[in-house]
Scaffold this motif. Structure first.
Motif, PDB file in Angstrom:
ATOM      1  N   ASN A  41       4.207  10.919  -3.259  1.00  0.00           N
ATOM      2  CA  ASN A  41       4.825  12.023  -3.990  1.00  0.00           C
ATOM      3  C   ASN A  41       5.698  11.446  -5.100  1.00  0.00           C
ATOM      4  O   ASN A  41       5.931  10.239  -5.149  1.00  0.00           O
ATOM      5  N   GLY A  80       4.370  15.317   1.791  1.00  0.00           N
ATOM      6  CA  GLY A  80       4.663  13.958   2.269  1.00  0.00           C
ATOM      7  C   GLY A  80       5.791  13.955   3.289  1.00  0.00           C
ATOM      8  O   GLY A  80       6.775  14.675   3.139  1.00  0.00           O
ATOM      9  N   ASN A 126      -8.599  10.125  -6.293  1.00  0.00           N
ATOM     10  CA  ASN A 126      -7.470   9.209  -6.082  1.00  0.00           C
ATOM     11  C   ASN A 126      -7.921   7.759  -6.271  1.00  0.00           C
ATOM     12  O   ASN A 126      -7.217   6.945  -6.869  1.00  0.00           O
ATOM     13  N   THR A 168      -1.284   8.726  -6.600  1.00  0.00           N
ATOM     14  CA  THR A 168      -2.583   8.737  -5.911  1.00  0.00           C
ATOM     15  C   THR A 168      -2.419   8.639  -4.402  1.00  0.00           C
ATOM     16  O   THR A 168      -3.319   8.997  -3.656  1.00  0.00           O
ATOM     17  N   SER A 169      -1.266   8.116  -3.952  1.00  0.00           N
ATOM     18  CA  SER A 169      -1.003   8.095  -2.501  1.00  0.00           C
ATOM     19  C   SER A 169       0.497   8.201  -2.251  1.00  0.00           C
ATOM     20  O   SER A 169       1.034   7.565  -1.356  1.00  0.00           O
ATOM     21  N   HIS A 205       4.056  13.568  11.454  1.00  0.00           N
ATOM     22  CA  HIS A 205       2.668  13.188  11.143  1.00  0.00           C
ATOM     23  C   HIS A 205       1.700  13.993  12.021  1.00  0.00           C
ATOM     24  O   HIS A 205       0.640  14.426  11.558  1.00  0.00           O
ATOM     25  N   SER A 243       7.318   8.270  -3.571  1.00  0.00           N
ATOM     26  CA  SER A 243       7.688   8.160  -2.164  1.00  0.00           C
ATOM     27  C   SER A 243       6.436   8.224  -1.309  1.00  0.00           C
ATOM     28  O   SER A 243       5.490   8.956  -1.618  1.00  0.00           O
ATOM     29  N   GLY A 244       6.447   7.455  -0.234  1.00  0.00           N
ATOM     30  CA  GLY A 244       5.311   7.466   0.693  1.00  0.00           C
ATOM     31  C   GLY A 244       5.585   6.549   1.868  1.00  0.00           C
ATOM     32  O   GLY A 244       6.576   5.807   1.865  1.00  0.00           O
TER      33      GLY A 244
END
Ligand SMILES: Cc1ncc(COP(=O)(O)O)c(C=O)c1O
Length: 280
Positions: free
Chosen positions: A184, A205, A153, A181-182, A49, A241-242
């Motif tokens: 992958n 991501g 988004n 929108t948030s 990150h 995924s997120g």
């Protein structure tokens, strides 16, 4: 165990945190962000990150902010809140200056964080899968930079909710299926995974990266390649995924079932493998 904010070095209750009205994040969307989560009192994949935050800041030509300083601030806030399952929203703007498109000569970066408890997604979404709609990708050409300019988004998510779906999937005018929108997006066909390549059109991501790593370790075939809406509809399985999304099965798209409409075995397995990494 309070939810807390951090603003330029000071930790405070969230309701006390306020930024000036001439913050460039507020006026121009001239700010980048990250969202890091913890499990069982440990921040999950913090370093990637931080890498991505550095990439975003460099791409917008922000003055450098030492990584060590950012890491220490995050860890200090996390320790002070003492919430085991926390989500930390980190936002850095170019600073506060009289409104002018040009970069200000002497503004200092504004460093804001908001730490809140994570509310887990309903179990039924993971057990039965979620519905999605497809929408045209109207975002700008640098979706690899995690900026706070999220209006496309926001509108797409709302459109999905109003259509009775969970989320929207961006599809380029040229046909490529991009991402949620948030989150992958992955499709699975004949036991092989396909996900959009890392270009400026999607966010790189961290969860996507972890899943690619899990697939490699498990000997599952993955292709980073373009695919279109026909391939999306014809997939055996689809998942998003997120960071909070984790591995979320998508079992209906544009009112059509994906595969047999139930959560598939590869998605289940990857979800389990991701939970193993979280546990470890
Ligand atoms: C557009 C977009 N794509 C993908 C992701 C997933 O990224 P990560 O796995 O790092 O949470 C996010 C997360 O916020 C996102 O906003």
């Amino acid at each position: 165990m309070p939810e807390l904010a951090y603003l330029n070095g000071t930790i405070m209750p969230i309701e006390n945190a306020a930024v000036p009205v001439e913050d460039r994040g507020y006026n121009f969307g001239d700010a980048v962000y990250e969202y890091v989560a913890s499990y069982n009192g440990r921040l999950f994949y913090l370093e990637p990150h931080l890498d991505r935050l550095e990439h975003s800041m460099a791409a917008l030509a922000f003055p450098p902010l030492p990584r060590e300083k950012i890491r220490t601030a995050i860890e200090t806030l996390f320790a002070e809140a003492a919430i085991d399952r926390a989500g930390i929203y980190i936002q850095i703007s170019r600073g506060v200056a009289p409104r002018d498109h040009a970069f200000p000569a002497d503004a200092e970066l504004q460093f804001l964080m908001i730490l809140r408890r994570v509310h887990e997604k309903p179990a039924v979404l993971r057990d039965k899968g979620a519905a999605a709609i497809t929408v045209t990708d109207i975002r700008w050409g640098r979706c690899d930079i995690k900026t706070v300019q999220l209006l496309p988004n926001v509108l797409a998510k709302q459109q999905a909710l109003e259509a009775g779906a969970y989320d929207a999937i961006f599809v380029a005018e040229t046909g490529e299926v991009r991402e949620g929108t948030s989150s992958n997006l992955f499709i699975i066909k004949d036991q092989s995974l396909i996900t959009h390549p890392l270009t400026q059109r999607i966010l790189p991501g961290i969860t996507r990266m972890i899943i690619l790593d899990i697939c490699k370790a498990a000997g599952l075939s993955v292709e980073e390649a373009y695919f279109d809406k026909a391939a999306l509809y014809a997939a055996d399985e689809v998942f998003m995924s997120g960071t909070i999304t984790e591995v979320l099965p998508i079992t209906r798209i544009d009112d059509k079932p994906i595969g047999d409409g139930a959560v598939g075995p590869v998605t289940r397995r990857l979800n389990r493998d991701l939970l193993d990494r979280i546990g470890g």
